[in-house]
Design an enzyme around this catalytic site. Structure first.
Site, PDB file in Angstrom:
ATOM      1  N   CYS A 198       0.988  -1.269  -0.349  1.00 41.55           N
ATOM      2  CA  CYS A 198      -0.158  -0.142  -0.070  1.00 41.55           C
ATOM      3  C   CYS A 198       1.292   1.134   0.387  1.00 41.55           C
ATOM      4  CB  CYS A 198      -1.342   0.100   1.210  1.00 41.55           C
ATOM      5  SG  CYS A 198       0.155  -0.389   3.340  1.00 41.55           S
TER       6      CYS A 198
ATOM      7  N   CYS B  52      44.706  -5.995 -15.865  1.00 39.20           N
ATOM      8  CA  CYS B  52      43.347  -6.011 -16.986  1.00 39.20           C
ATOM      9  C   CYS B  52      42.025  -6.688 -16.336  1.00 39.20           C
ATOM     10  CB  CYS B  52      43.417  -7.502 -18.103  1.00 39.20           C
ATOM     11  SG  CYS B  52      44.876  -6.843 -19.739  1.00 39.20           S
TER      12      CYS B  52
ATOM     13  N   ASP C  99      22.337 -31.060   9.733  1.00 39.35           N
ATOM     14  CA  ASP C  99      21.707 -31.947   8.342  1.00 39.35           C
ATOM     15  C   ASP C  99      21.003 -31.604   9.185  1.00 39.35           C
ATOM     16  OD1 ASP C  99      21.293 -33.679  10.948  1.00 39.35           O
ATOM     17  OD2 ASP C  99      20.794 -35.223   9.453  1.00 39.35           O
TER      18      ASP C  99
ATOM     19  N   CYS D 222       3.655   1.679   2.672  1.00 37.15           N
ATOM     20  CA  CYS D 222       4.615   0.864   2.957  1.00 37.15           C
ATOM     21  C   CYS D 222       5.772   1.773   1.815  1.00 37.15           C
ATOM     22  CB  CYS D 222       4.732   0.301   1.931  1.00 37.15           C
ATOM     23  SG  CYS D 222       3.338  -1.738   2.192  1.00 37.15           S
TER      24      CYS D 222
ATOM     25  N   ASP E 152      19.335 -27.496  12.409  1.00 36.57           N
ATOM     26  CA  ASP E 152      20.736 -26.336  12.519  1.00 36.57           C
ATOM     27  C   ASP E 152      20.643 -25.720  12.044  1.00 36.57           C
ATOM     28  OD1 ASP E 152      21.633 -29.177  14.081  1.00 36.57           O
ATOM     29  OD2 ASP E 152      21.537 -30.407  12.983  1.00 36.57           O
TER      30      ASP E 152
ATOM     31  N   ASP F 261      25.944 -31.923  15.547  1.00 34.51           N
ATOM     32  CA  ASP F 261      25.069 -32.147  15.983  1.00 34.51           C
ATOM     33  C   ASP F 261      24.766 -33.122  16.393  1.00 34.51           C
ATOM     34  OD1 ASP F 261      22.484 -32.147  16.065  1.00 34.51           O
ATOM     35  OD2 ASP F 261      21.983 -32.905  14.686  1.00 34.51           O
TER      36      ASP F 261
ATOM     37  N   CYS G 289      46.543 -10.744 -17.583  1.00 35.60           N
ATOM     38  CA  CYS G 289      46.905 -10.103 -16.602  1.00 35.60           C
ATOM     39  C   CYS G 289      46.219  -9.904 -15.341  1.00 35.60           C
ATOM     40  CB  CYS G 289      48.068 -10.009 -16.869  1.00 35.60           C
ATOM     41  SG  CYS G 289      48.135  -8.090 -16.680  1.00 35.60           S
TER      42      CYS G 289
END
Length: 802
Positions: A23, A93, A692, A26, A696, A492, A90
């Site tokens: 809106c 560049c 995993d 915002c 975590d 973990d 190089c």
């Protein structure tokens, strides 16, 4: 004050997308915060197009504007774009292209990689303004290769052509060296000056034309590079010789055609060898791309048909015959086979796959016929994500390279200044201007910004490629550099150090009939998919038990399961639930305490008809085979280990004791894991977090280096800087090892790159290096840097006991 010019940097206009607005309020909030940023002259938000237009002082960075938008509660849309850049030779560049791209409106950052000849850009918004980017690269003196453009010429064919050029240059140059070789042998031989001119001219102006073109482009852009140094140096030697030949009446005037020709030949030879070596640094990407088959065999109601891989869709069923590569990720619906996943996971042994198993596109099928239901295609496949990770890591720029770039930016002007000082010093002091010119040529030729530009990216490319072949995916160059400094690795437990699949360890009945107890428990669990329920069912199936009929199955969240078995109302669950039901646990309490002290999780089975305890079941999670070796390897590397787990203290401490982990933090809530990692970092430790699961992810993001198991969740992998494609904790030590080795190669390369110049330039200025020797040294410096990095290709991960 009047008469004093205004040195204030020119204002810059920014236009970028803002996401999340709903809106006018915002838009007003964002405008207000943007106008408060120091240096902002004006700011307006267009709600309809969801864009912000800001005029700000030239020195104001985009991060300040983005910070204001984010403080308002919104986000700025950005995109990544990779552009090929041809013609770079190089580090100078690289600096010039980065500077040119950074000036294009909307470019937030630009990183140019000399080894891959690519520019990686972070742009504000999704709008395409490729023409402006291409024009910026062209103005800098180079040739852009935009996404979607025609592929560059075949590298093998280009290498063959350059090899022929080197051979022709060597054939034309060899006769020019005969007098020198004859003199070393004690003979006297001198080629006619005009014959020397005839031999040297095609070398200088045909085979050396690339140096003139690239040097001229650099001059037009107001900068210098290696090609300019070579062009200036060889032109000076050639011009001095031509002048002497035309103006001197002597039959054998002092000529230096051989110096110019030898320098061009050696530099071209060095660039050819360097290009060959650099192609080897990209073999990891080529090997991964080669895993994609061009077609897939689609199963239809009217028979099987081969279709292009691009036409494959999620949900299709494909047929994979023995020896073929899997065309996409999927789930096996029929058939059993062994799959070779070595180029994806680094696991050298084939793995068994059958109905219900997930499989990865690019794996090689063994001796069985498989039907696979496709679950991911195109850019969403595991292989495509791996390729993107490796490409991003190889295209990125390590923090140490930023410091090298600052040196490279002033390298060529400084070298030209030293060469000019050498010329004037020798000429004015000794009066021998021919000697002065040769010494100045030596300075120009020995200077090598090429090695500076290749030192870091080649080591990163080879290191990340070697890691990828062993199942270690490094997200970016920063993660590679930070991993070498790790002093603490936090793990973990479940799914990281353990298999994450609970097994039934003990079944104790009050009346001694453990089989009847297990059968009753399995009947209650028959309707559940909980990991503990699956462990009970699998144990009953393994023992060949006949399960009694169970009715009225129902789950009690946080407590357990209930059912009627053989006419009795039974409950299977936690000790707290048993206490609530009035069940006396005393008969087996000592046994339960002993099992829990060993790290087991205990569930109780009771009858509520007569409030009688029937027995207990204890569950444990098996340690991964490579876990103990992983901890030993980390300790051997001088790294402290820590276990952070949400499990009970007994279970966590039992795992720590079994593996030799230094410290334990048990019963930790997911949101508190990140706090522990932050506390360790606050104490001065460099922390790597290994996990995993979704819980975590905050800790992985909070660590200096997050290391995720690919056997876990996508959330964890997105939060991590390093992903292990096998669920083997031994790869953690390997990831740190390849990081240390890669960074060691970077330091070695930078040492030699600087050493060549720090030692060689003063020697050339002092007249102790001939232009030919200087040219050979300059060519060798780049080749040696790349060759040193290529030694990382021999690196292999340790093999765990698994």
């Amino acid at each position: 004050m009047d008469g004093i010019p205004d040195s204030k940097p020119a204002a810059r206009d920014w236009r970028f997308p803002v996401e999340g607005m709903t809106c006018a309020a915002c838009a007003g909030r964002i405008e207000k915060l943007l106008r408060r940023v120091p240096g902002v002259e004006s700011a307006s938000i267009n709600l309809a197009t969801e864009t912000a237009s800001v005029r700000a002082a030239g020195e104001l960075g985009f991060d300040a504007l983005r910070g204001a938008v984010e403080r308002a509660g919104f986000s700025v849309g950005t995109r990544l774009l990779r552009i090929g850049v041809d013609g770079m030779t190089c580090a100078s560049c690289v600096a010039r292209v980065e500077k040119a791209l950074a000036r294009v409106p909307g470019v937030l950052s630009a990183e140019v990689n000399l080894a891959t000849e690519t520019a990686t850009l972070r742009l504000a918004g999704q709008s395409d303004d490729d023409a402006a980017l291409a024009a910026a690269i062209e103005r800098a003196g180079y040739t852009p290769r935009m996404p979607g453009a025609a592929e560059r010429p075949d590298p093998q064919r280009a290498a063959a052509r350059d090899g022929w050029y080197v051979a022709i240059a060597a054939l034309l140059t060899a006769p020019l060296l005969l007098p020198m070789l004859a003199e070393l042998a004690g003979a006297h031989l001198m080629l006619d000056g005009w014959l020397q001119l005839a031999l040297a001219t095609p070398v200088q102006f045909w085979l050396g034309a690339r140096f003139y073109r690239a040097g001229w482009n650099a001059l037009r852009a107001g900068a210098g590079n290696m090609d300019l140094l070579v062009a200036l140096g060889t032109s000076a030697a050639f011009g001095l010789s031509l002048w002497t030949l035309a103006t001197t009446q002597s039959a054998m005037p002092p000529l230096y055609f051989e110096a110019a020709a030898v320098v061009i030949t050696l530099v071209r030879l060095g660039k050819w060898l360097e290009a060959r070596a650099r192609r080897q640094t990209t073999e990891a990407i080529r090997a991964l791309n080669a895993l994609r088959p061009e077609t897939a065999r689609l199963r239809r109601a009217d028979g099987d048909v081969d279709i292009p891989l691009a036409q494959l869709r999620v949900g299709d069923v494909v047929v994979v015959r023995p020896g073929e590569r899997l065309p996409a990720d999927g789930t096996v619906t029929d058939g059993d086979s062994q799959l070779d996943e070595s180029l994806i996971t680094g696991e050298s042994l084939p793995v068994a796959r059958g109905p219900g198993d997930r499989v990865t596109g690019g794996a090689v099928n063994g001796d069985g016929l498989l039907l696979i239901a496709v679950t991911a295609v195109g850019a969403e496949t595991t292989l495509a994500r791996i390729v993107r990770l490796v490409e991003n890591a190889q295209a990125g720029k390590a923090p140490i390279q930023q410091r090298v770039d600052r040196v490279a930016a002033v390298f060529v002007p400084v070298v030209i200044g030293i060469a000019l000082a050498t010329l004037l010093g020798w000429g004015l002091a000794g009066g021998d201007w021919s000697r002065a010119i040769l010494n100045a040529v030596g300075v120009l030729v020995i200077a090598c910004p090429c090695a500076l530009g290749l030192a870091t990216p080649t080591a990163i490319m080879v290191g990340t490629g070697a890691a990828a072949r062993q199942g270690i995916l490094i997200k970016d160059a920063q993660a590679l550099e930070l991993a070498r400094e790790v002093t603490v690795v936090a793990f973990d437990k479940t799914g990281t150090l353990t298999l994450g699949r609970p097994t039934l360890l003990a079944c104790t009945a009050v009346n001694g009939d453990a089989a009847a107890l297990l059968a009753a428990a399995a009947a209650i669990q028959s309707g559940s998919q909980h990991p503990l329920a699956l462990a009970v069912i699998q144990a009953a199936q393994r023992d060949g038990l006949r399960l009694p009929a169970a009715t009225g199955l129902r789950a009690w969240p946080g407590r357990g399961m209930a059912a009627q078995v053989d006419g009795r109302e039974l409950r299977l669950g936690s000790a707290r639930w048993m206490t609530e039901l009035g069940i006396d646990l005393a008969p087996l309490q000592a046994r339960a305490d002993a099992l829990q002290a060993e790290g087991s999780t205990v569930s109780w089975l009771a009858s509520t008809d007569d409030r009688q305890l029937l027995g207990l079941l204890a569950f444990g999670d098996t340690l991964k085979p490579g876990a103990e070796a992983a901890i030993r390897a980390l300790h051997a590397a001088g790294i402290r280990t820590l276990l952070i787990s949400g499990d009970n203290r007994g279970s966590a401490e039992a795992v720590a004791r079994a593996l030799g982990i230094d410290d334990v933090r048990a019963e930790v809530l997911p949101e508190d894991k990140a706090g522990i990692v932050a506390a360790l970092r606050a104490d001065g430790s460099r922390v790597a977090m290994v996990g995993d699961g979704i819980n975590d992810a905050p800790a992985l993001a909070a660590a200096d280096v997050g290391i995720a198991m690919s056997t876990g969740t996508d959330v964890a992998m997105h939060a991590a800087g390093i992903t292990l494609m096998r669920g083997d904790p031994a790869l953690v030590a390997d990831a740190i090892d390849i990081s240390r080795r890669s960074c060691a190669k970077i330091r070695q390369n930078l040492f030699w790159a600087f050493a060549y110049n720090v030692v060689g330039i003063p020697l050339a200025a002092a007249g102790l290096l001939s232009p030919m020797i200087a040219g050979a040294a300059m060519a060798f410096s780049s080749v040696s840097v790349v060759t040193n990095a290529l030694a990382l290709r021999r690196w292999r991960a340790r093999r765990s006991a698994a």
